[in-house]
Design an enzyme around this catalytic site. Structure first.
Site, PDB file in Angstrom:
ATOM      1  N   ASP A 111      29.260  38.108  29.659  1.00 52.30           N
ATOM      2  CA  ASP A 111      30.624  38.464  30.230  1.00 52.30           C
ATOM      3  C   ASP A 111      31.556  39.151  29.450  1.00 52.30           C
ATOM      4  O   ASP A 111      31.100  39.333  28.158  1.00 52.30           O
ATOM      5  CB  ASP A 111      31.300  37.095  30.474  1.00 52.30           C
ATOM      6  CG  ASP A 111      32.510  37.180  31.160  1.00 52.30           C
ATOM      7  OD1 ASP A 111      32.573  37.781  32.238  1.00 52.30           O
ATOM      8  OD2 ASP A 111      33.690  36.474  30.693  1.00 52.30           O
ATOM      9  N   SER A 112      32.760  39.536  29.830  1.00 44.43           N
ATOM     10  CA  SER A 112      33.471  40.342  28.944  1.00 44.43           C
ATOM     11  C   SER A 112      34.343  39.425  28.081  1.00 44.43           C
ATOM     12  O   SER A 112      34.708  39.970  27.157  1.00 44.43           O
ATOM     13  CB  SER A 112      34.588  40.993  29.931  1.00 44.43           C
ATOM     14  OG  SER A 112      35.278  39.775  30.717  1.00 44.43           O
TER      15      SER A 112
ATOM     16  N   CYS B 176      29.281  37.474  35.021  1.00 46.36           N
ATOM     17  CA  CYS B 176      30.388  38.111  35.134  1.00 46.36           C
ATOM     18  C   CYS B 176      30.476  38.721  36.480  1.00 46.36           C
ATOM     19  O   CYS B 176      29.260  39.384  36.815  1.00 46.36           O
ATOM     20  CB  CYS B 176      30.407  39.357  33.996  1.00 46.36           C
ATOM     21  SG  CYS B 176      31.701  40.485  34.370  1.00 46.36           S
TER      22      CYS B 176
ATOM     23  N   GLU C 263      41.675  33.531  28.970  1.00 45.41           N
ATOM     24  CA  GLU C 263      41.422  33.792  27.436  1.00 45.41           C
ATOM     25  C   GLU C 263      42.405  33.329  26.532  1.00 45.41           C
ATOM     26  O   GLU C 263      42.117  32.783  25.338  1.00 45.41           O
ATOM     27  CB  GLU C 263      41.507  35.370  27.211  1.00 45.41           C
ATOM     28  CG  GLU C 263      40.403  35.927  28.099  1.00 45.41           C
ATOM     29  CD  GLU C 263      38.976  35.969  27.289  1.00 45.41           C
ATOM     30  OE1 GLU C 263      38.811  36.164  26.053  1.00 45.41           O
ATOM     31  OE2 GLU C 263      37.924  36.233  28.179  1.00 45.41           O
TER      32      GLU C 263
ATOM     33  N   CYS D 245      35.455  35.509  39.946  1.00 45.93           N
ATOM     34  CA  CYS D 245      35.393  36.150  38.521  1.00 45.93           C
ATOM     35  C   CYS D 245      35.371  34.577  37.730  1.00 45.93           C
ATOM     36  O   CYS D 245      35.916  33.654  38.280  1.00 45.93           O
ATOM     37  CB  CYS D 245      37.020  36.513  38.144  1.00 45.93           C
ATOM     38  SG  CYS D 245      37.129  36.640  36.507  1.00 45.93           S
TER      39      CYS D 245
ATOM     40  N   HIS E  62      36.044  33.801  34.792  1.00 48.10           N
ATOM     41  CA  HIS E  62      37.268  33.204  34.131  1.00 48.10           C
ATOM     42  C   HIS E  62      38.003  32.053  35.211  1.00 48.10           C
ATOM     43  O   HIS E  62      38.706  31.449  34.391  1.00 48.10           O
ATOM     44  CB  HIS E  62      38.245  34.146  33.788  1.00 48.10           C
ATOM     45  CG  HIS E  62      37.938  35.064  32.696  1.00 48.10           C
ATOM     46  ND1 HIS E  62      36.609  35.799  32.606  1.00 48.10           N
ATOM     47  CD2 HIS E  62      38.317  35.186  31.393  1.00 48.10           C
ATOM     48  CE1 HIS E  62      36.730  36.549  31.449  1.00 48.10           C
ATOM     49  NE2 HIS E  62      37.426  36.085  30.749  1.00 48.10           N
TER      50      HIS E  62
HETATM   51  N1  DGL Z   1      34.856  37.166  34.052  1.00 48.27           N
HETATM   52  C1  DGL Z   1      34.574  38.503  34.653  1.00 48.27           C
HETATM   53  C2  DGL Z   1      34.320  38.244  36.016  1.00 48.27           C
HETATM   54  O1  DGL Z   1      33.622  37.443  36.298  1.00 48.27           O
HETATM   55  C3  DGL Z   1      35.470  39.479  34.246  1.00 48.27           C
HETATM   56  C4  DGL Z   1      36.849  39.533  33.569  1.00 48.27           C
HETATM   57  C5  DGL Z   1      37.226  40.774  33.301  1.00 48.27           C
HETATM   58  O2  DGL Z   1      36.904  41.237  32.324  1.00 48.27           O
HETATM   59  O3  DGL Z   1      38.349  41.492  34.147  1.00 48.27           O
HETATM   60  O4  DGL Z   1      34.358  39.378  36.645  1.00 48.27           O
END
Ligand code: DGL
Length: 275
Positions: A14-15, A77, A156, A188, A190
């Protein structure tokens, strides 16, 4: 397929911290599997970058994880799943599991009125990843989408129950109020970290869909289908790699996973970019 051992780890990327929500689902279902996680914390967020950049970063992350001998790759991600899944599947000989298809399927199973909300990064929403998948599976479904980019830095930062997070959620999610959605895809990885605030704002009658749950079942099916399930009776090992070590990573990750992170390593960016 290359020779693959059942004890080889499952790879995730993931990012940043978001993919841990998928790791949590997978380890709850299959606690004996070994895990290698890569969070590209030096280059987060992916959601506001171009498709080409996200594809490039995704291939670098996948190559890094392949060097750890992973038996299956989970693109934990949604942004990378939206734009890089095809490329990843083209270059990798191991199974690659993304977030969009399992999330869309689960939403269709859960929704009673066929009116579904989707929240995600700008890239996921602009690419209409969920809308296309949902309509492909059921052309009658009504989909309302909204990009919520500020949720990523809030997650984050670990602002899980902060009043600022609630204000941001009210601002983003207010428009769903009169749309009669009965389910909302957390598009997402996150966002499940902020699940409590999101649920509070949309109300308890809206079912939140976390793609990590159906993705974990898919991982299990793939491994069973290929006789690749780890047979160990012990808990698996988890290794975490990040391209930068943000102060909050360990704290938020441990709080979210509910366990101590013992193997956290920093990867230099040139290890990713120099093939
Ligand atoms: N967690 C990621 C997603 O599911 C990326 C969030 C990001 O880096 O913008 O899209």
């Amino acid at each position: 397929m290359n020779f693959m051992n059942k004890t080889n780890p499952i790879g995730f990327f993931d990012s940043g911290i978001g993919g841990l929500t998928v790791v949590r689902s997978v380890t709850r279902l299959m606690p004996n599997e070994n895990i290698v996680y890569f969070g590209d914390t030096a280059r987060v967020p992916y959601g506001s970058k171009s498709n080409n950049t996200v594809v490039e970063y995704s291939l670098q992350a996948a190559n890094f994880l392949l060097r750890k001998n992973i038996k299956l790759l989970v693109v934990a991600c949604n942004t990378a799943s939206s734009v890089a899944l095809k490329e990843l599947r083209k270059f990798l000989t191991i199974p690659v599991i993304g977030m969009i298809e399992p999330g869309a399927k689960m939403a269709l199973q859960e929704s009673r009125n066929g009116v579904i909300g989707v929240i995600g990064t700008r890239a996921t929403i602009n690419n209409k990843a969920y809308a296309h998948e949902l309509k492909k599976l059921n052309p009658k479904v009504k989909v309302y989408e909204k990009a919520c980019p500020l949720f990523v830095p809030l997650a984050e930062e670990g602002w899980l129950d902060h009043k600022v997070t609630e204000l941001v959620a009210k601002e983003y999610l207010g428009e769903f109020r009169n749309k009669k959605i009965d389910s909302l895809i957390l598009g997402c990885t996150h966002y499940p970290i902020l699940q409590d605030v999101i649920q509070k704002v949309v109300g308890k009658n809206v079912k939140l869909i976390d793609s990590g749950t159906p993705a974990a079942r898919l991982v299990e099916d793939y491994l069973n289908g290929r006789q690749l399930r780890n047979q160990s009776v012990h808990h698996g090992q988890s290794e975490f790699y990040v391209s930068d070590v943000p102060v909050k990573f360990r704290e938020v990750a441990e709080r979210f996973l509910g366990k101590k992170i013992t193997h956290l390593h920093k990867v230099e960016l040139n290890e990713l970019t120099n093939e």
